[in-house]
Design an enzyme around this catalytic site. Sequence first.
Site, mmCIF file in Angstrom:
data_model
loop_
_atom_site.group_PDB
_atom_site.id
_atom_site.type_symbol
_atom_site.label_atom_id
_atom_site.label_comp_id
_atom_site.label_asym_id
_atom_site.label_seq_id
_atom_site.Cartn_x
_atom_site.Cartn_y
_atom_site.Cartn_z
ATOM 1 N N ASP A 102 0.784 -1.229 0.000
ATOM 2 C CA ASP A 102 0.000 0.000 0.000
ATOM 3 C C ASP A 102 0.818 1.281 0.000
ATOM 4 O O ASP A 102 0.325 2.335 0.367
ATOM 5 C CB ASP A 102 -0.891 -0.006 1.244
ATOM 6 C CG ASP A 102 -0.083 -0.212 2.523
ATOM 7 O OD1 ASP A 102 1.139 0.012 2.477
ATOM 8 O OD2 ASP A 102 -0.675 -0.593 3.550
ATOM 9 N N GLU A 124 0.019 -9.070 -1.232
ATOM 10 C CA GLU A 124 -0.679 -8.548 -0.035
ATOM 11 C C GLU A 124 -1.863 -7.678 -0.476
ATOM 12 O O GLU A 124 -2.013 -6.514 -0.092
ATOM 13 C CB GLU A 124 0.259 -7.763 0.893
ATOM 14 C CG GLU A 124 -0.286 -7.591 2.301
ATOM 15 C CD GLU A 124 0.635 -6.803 3.225
ATOM 16 O OE1 GLU A 124 0.566 -5.571 3.246
ATOM 17 O OE2 GLU A 124 1.433 -7.453 3.921
ATOM 18 N N GLU A 138 -2.393 5.072 2.661
ATOM 19 C CA GLU A 138 -2.316 3.640 2.344
ATOM 20 C C GLU A 138 -3.651 3.013 1.946
ATOM 21 O O GLU A 138 -3.713 2.198 1.033
ATOM 22 C CB GLU A 138 -1.706 2.867 3.522
ATOM 23 C CG GLU A 138 -0.221 3.105 3.749
ATOM 24 C CD GLU A 138 0.093 4.379 4.525
ATOM 25 O OE1 GLU A 138 -0.861 5.084 4.933
ATOM 26 O OE2 GLU A 138 1.272 4.696 4.722
ATOM 27 N N HIS A 214 5.384 5.247 13.683
ATOM 28 C CA HIS A 214 5.869 6.151 12.632
ATOM 29 C C HIS A 214 4.779 6.655 11.705
ATOM 30 O O HIS A 214 5.021 7.523 10.865
ATOM 31 C CB HIS A 214 6.914 5.433 11.777
ATOM 32 C CG HIS A 214 6.327 4.328 10.948
ATOM 33 N ND1 HIS A 214 5.700 4.558 9.748
ATOM 34 C CD2 HIS A 214 6.233 2.999 11.165
ATOM 35 C CE1 HIS A 214 5.251 3.406 9.267
ATOM 36 N NE2 HIS A 214 5.556 2.448 10.101
ATOM 37 N N ARG A 216 2.013 8.285 9.396
ATOM 38 C CA ARG A 216 1.694 9.667 9.066
ATOM 39 C C ARG A 216 0.583 10.239 9.943
ATOM 40 O O ARG A 216 0.686 11.336 10.475
ATOM 41 C CB ARG A 216 1.185 9.699 7.616
ATOM 42 C CG ARG A 216 1.855 10.670 6.715
ATOM 43 C CD ARG A 216 1.584 10.234 5.284
ATOM 44 N NE ARG A 216 2.856 9.925 4.660
ATOM 45 C CZ ARG A 216 3.555 10.794 3.950
ATOM 46 N NH1 ARG A 216 3.109 12.007 3.753
ATOM 47 N NH2 ARG A 216 4.704 10.448 3.423
ATOM 48 N N HIS A 247 12.185 5.125 13.646
ATOM 49 C CA HIS A 247 12.127 5.478 12.222
ATOM 50 C C HIS A 247 12.943 6.770 12.025
ATOM 51 O O HIS A 247 12.871 7.672 12.869
ATOM 52 C CB HIS A 247 10.663 5.700 11.850
ATOM 53 C CG HIS A 247 10.402 5.843 10.382
ATOM 54 N ND1 HIS A 247 10.842 6.915 9.650
ATOM 55 C CD2 HIS A 247 9.736 5.043 9.506
ATOM 56 C CE1 HIS A 247 10.453 6.781 8.388
ATOM 57 N NE2 HIS A 247 9.784 5.640 8.270
HETATM 58 C C1 UD1 Z 1 6.420 4.948 4.093
HETATM 59 C C2 UD1 Z 1 5.062 4.479 3.576
HETATM 60 C C3 UD1 Z 1 4.285 3.772 4.678
HETATM 61 C C4 UD1 Z 1 5.107 2.681 5.326
HETATM 62 C C5 UD1 Z 1 6.449 3.243 5.754
HETATM 63 C C6 UD1 Z 1 7.309 2.124 6.286
HETATM 64 C C7 UD1 Z 1 3.987 5.870 1.871
HETATM 65 C C8 UD1 Z 1 3.125 7.041 1.608
HETATM 66 N N1 UD1 Z 1 4.285 5.625 3.144
HETATM 67 O O1 UD1 Z 1 6.165 5.952 5.068
HETATM 68 O O2 UD1 Z 1 3.113 3.203 4.140
HETATM 69 O O3 UD1 Z 1 4.428 2.201 6.460
HETATM 70 O O4 UD1 Z 1 7.095 3.836 4.627
HETATM 71 O O5 UD1 Z 1 8.364 2.591 7.034
HETATM 72 O O6 UD1 Z 1 4.394 5.207 0.946
HETATM 73 N N2 UD1 Z 1 13.877 8.366 5.836
HETATM 74 C C9 UD1 Z 1 15.244 8.261 5.907
HETATM 75 N N3 UD1 Z 1 15.831 7.070 5.570
HETATM 76 C C10 UD1 Z 1 15.122 5.977 5.181
HETATM 77 C C11 UD1 Z 1 13.733 6.087 5.130
HETATM 78 C C12 UD1 Z 1 13.116 7.281 5.448
HETATM 79 O O7 UD1 Z 1 15.922 9.212 6.241
HETATM 80 O O8 UD1 Z 1 15.727 4.941 4.889
HETATM 81 C C13 UD1 Z 1 13.225 9.665 6.174
HETATM 82 C C14 UD1 Z 1 13.393 10.674 5.034
HETATM 83 O O9 UD1 Z 1 13.579 11.928 5.620
HETATM 84 C C15 UD1 Z 1 12.038 10.595 4.327
HETATM 85 C C16 UD1 Z 1 11.119 10.381 5.519
HETATM 86 O O10 UD1 Z 1 11.838 9.480 6.376
HETATM 87 O O11 UD1 Z 1 11.733 11.769 3.590
HETATM 88 C C17 UD1 Z 1 9.758 9.831 5.206
HETATM 89 O O12 UD1 Z 1 9.815 8.705 4.332
HETATM 90 P P1 UD1 Z 1 8.499 8.298 3.459
HETATM 91 O O13 UD1 Z 1 8.787 7.059 2.695
HETATM 92 O O14 UD1 Z 1 8.019 9.469 2.694
HETATM 93 O O15 UD1 Z 1 7.400 8.031 4.568
HETATM 94 P P2 UD1 Z 1 7.300 6.891 5.667
HETATM 95 O O16 UD1 Z 1 6.662 7.520 6.869
HETATM 96 O O17 UD1 Z 1 8.582 6.169 5.809
HETATM 97 N N1 UDP Z 2 11.666 -3.436 11.141
HETATM 98 C C1 UDP Z 2 13.042 -3.616 11.061
HETATM 99 N N2 UDP Z 2 13.858 -2.816 11.812
HETATM 100 C C2 UDP Z 2 13.370 -1.849 12.629
HETATM 101 C C3 UDP Z 2 11.961 -1.668 12.690
HETATM 102 C C4 UDP Z 2 11.138 -2.466 11.921
HETATM 103 O O1 UDP Z 2 13.527 -4.486 10.347
HETATM 104 O O2 UDP Z 2 14.154 -1.167 13.283
HETATM 105 C C5 UDP Z 2 10.801 -4.296 10.315
HETATM 106 C C6 UDP Z 2 9.667 -4.987 11.041
HETATM 107 O O3 UDP Z 2 10.084 -6.198 11.595
HETATM 108 C C7 UDP Z 2 8.658 -5.180 9.929
HETATM 109 C C8 UDP Z 2 8.852 -3.961 9.069
HETATM 110 O O4 UDP Z 2 10.142 -3.451 9.385
HETATM 111 O O5 UDP Z 2 8.979 -6.293 9.117
HETATM 112 C C9 UDP Z 2 7.794 -2.947 9.382
HETATM 113 O O6 UDP Z 2 8.110 -1.774 8.758
HETATM 114 P P1 UDP Z 2 7.406 -0.424 9.098
HETATM 115 O O7 UDP Z 2 6.890 -0.447 10.486
HETATM 116 O O8 UDP Z 2 8.377 0.639 8.735
HETATM 117 O O9 UDP Z 2 6.232 -0.362 8.037
HETATM 118 P P2 UDP Z 2 4.735 -0.916 8.004
HETATM 119 O O10 UDP Z 2 4.749 -2.372 8.234
HETATM 120 O O11 UDP Z 2 3.965 -0.170 9.038
HETATM 121 O O12 UDP Z 2 4.260 -0.558 6.636
#
Ligand code: UD1
Ligand code: UDP
Length: 379
Positions: A102, A124, A138, A214, A216, A247
């Site tokens: 999603d 999924e 999502e 984490h 939104r 996160h």
């Molecule tokens: C995204 C997904 C969410 C998922 C989550 C898993 C969308 C809209 N959201 O949200 O569904 O649950 O990923 O974690 O697709 N950042 C880093 N390093 C990383 C990753 C993220 O620095 O490796 C920081 C960056 O500043 C980035 C911010 O996190 O701009 C947000 O990342 P983004 O993918 O936009 O949103 P998530 O909240 O991670």
């Molecule tokens: N996870 C990880 N390291 C971390 C935190 C989470 O490997 O420090 C894994 C967790 O076990 C799960 C996935 O990341 O498999 C969940 O990711 P996240 O919570 O970012 O996204 P969501 O599942 O909510 O989309």
Amino acid sequence: MGAMKRELVVLSVFGTRPEAIKMAPLVKALEAAEGVNSRVCVTAQHRQMLDAVLKQFSIVPDYDLNLMRDGQTLTTITTGVLEGMAPVLETLKPDMVLVHGDTTTSTAAALACFYHQVAVGHVEAGLRSFDRYSPFPEETNRVLTSRLATLHFAPTERSRMNLEREGITQGVYVVGNTVIDALHQMVREDYVFSDSALRELPLEEGRWVLMTAHRRENLGQPLRQICLGVKQILAEHPDVHLVYPMHPNPLVRSVVTDILGDVERVHLIEPVDVADMHNLIKRCYMVMTDSGGLQEEAPALGKPVVVLRTETERPEVVESGLAILAGVKEEDVYRVGCSLLSDAALYHRMSHAINPYGDGDSAGKIVKILQRYAQQLMG
Ligand code: UD1
Ligand code: UDP
């Protein structure tokens, strides 16, 4: 001599940590499958967190769109995926693109495929919260991806029925969740953490709560309330420790460190790799989270989950008695957390129910379905 049989060119596209974890077992199974030419394109909507998963599973992408920026928006990610995917689809001409779940990556990639008339398989598929703005974006991403996909790999019967209610009955398969495949590959009795912060935690002392948050819609006030509730739990339970891999989003970190930074027995750490995470779940008493993936993993390892959200698209875990939907108010988080720490019968029930996401053979099932699809496509 007959013409050589062509292989089905399957391109797996993903960009965030959870997609990578859940697609990795499938990518590995596709690499080993007969009749399949498996390719990988990462959007890198996440960077460090994605790369950690790729490394863990030894996956080297064929294409890397390298999209992540600080402060990225839904619009910038979407346009980046659309523009980045176009040349990949034009050069590779895959028979099937697999997307997961999603995220903005998956929906934008599915849309890019539609524009190039390439078939999409949605892994999924069929999860629904029935509230278009929660989780945002999502829930609506899932609905859109279902409209764009040809094959739908639903984790449970419930998700299949959700699709049926939207008129999607063709190409739907109930296969469990590939996250269970990943878990089975990672969890070991004699596992030693690779992260030094984890190795230093006194896990043998007291009871450990594993927390992540984490989402939104939880950023800001809800996350603040959640953290205050958790702080109160710690204050009243001197045997309880909390470990929270944070996160990297600065909007998450500022609130969490502000409220929990100086609290005794709270350990705020960097994200850990997936093998560490799965084995950490196994060693904890319970999990408090707003994460989707953790709602599936923790129950599979017999750990109760306090869901830090107001809704869930995974009602199976709540109905099976594996998780409690606590909401995001300080007093509710506090009350539900305390109940699992003090009510032994409740804890026992919640740690012994059966997980609804299959036995860890989802990737194999998906591969077989794709091989049958290839036979129909190519004769
Ligand atoms: C995204 C997904 C969410 C998922 C989550 C898993 C969308 C809209 N959201 O949200 O569904 O649950 O990923 O974690 O697709 N950042 C880093 N390093 C990383 C990753 C993220 O620095 O490796 C920081 C960056 O500043 C980035 C911010 O996190 O701009 C947000 O990342 P983004 O993918 O936009 O949103 P998530 O909240 O991670
Ligand atoms: N996870 C990880 N390291 C971390 C935190 C989470 O490997 O420090 C894994 C967790 O076990 C799960 C996935 O990341 O498999 C969940 O990711 P996240 O919570 O970012 O996204 P969501 O599942 O909510 O989309």
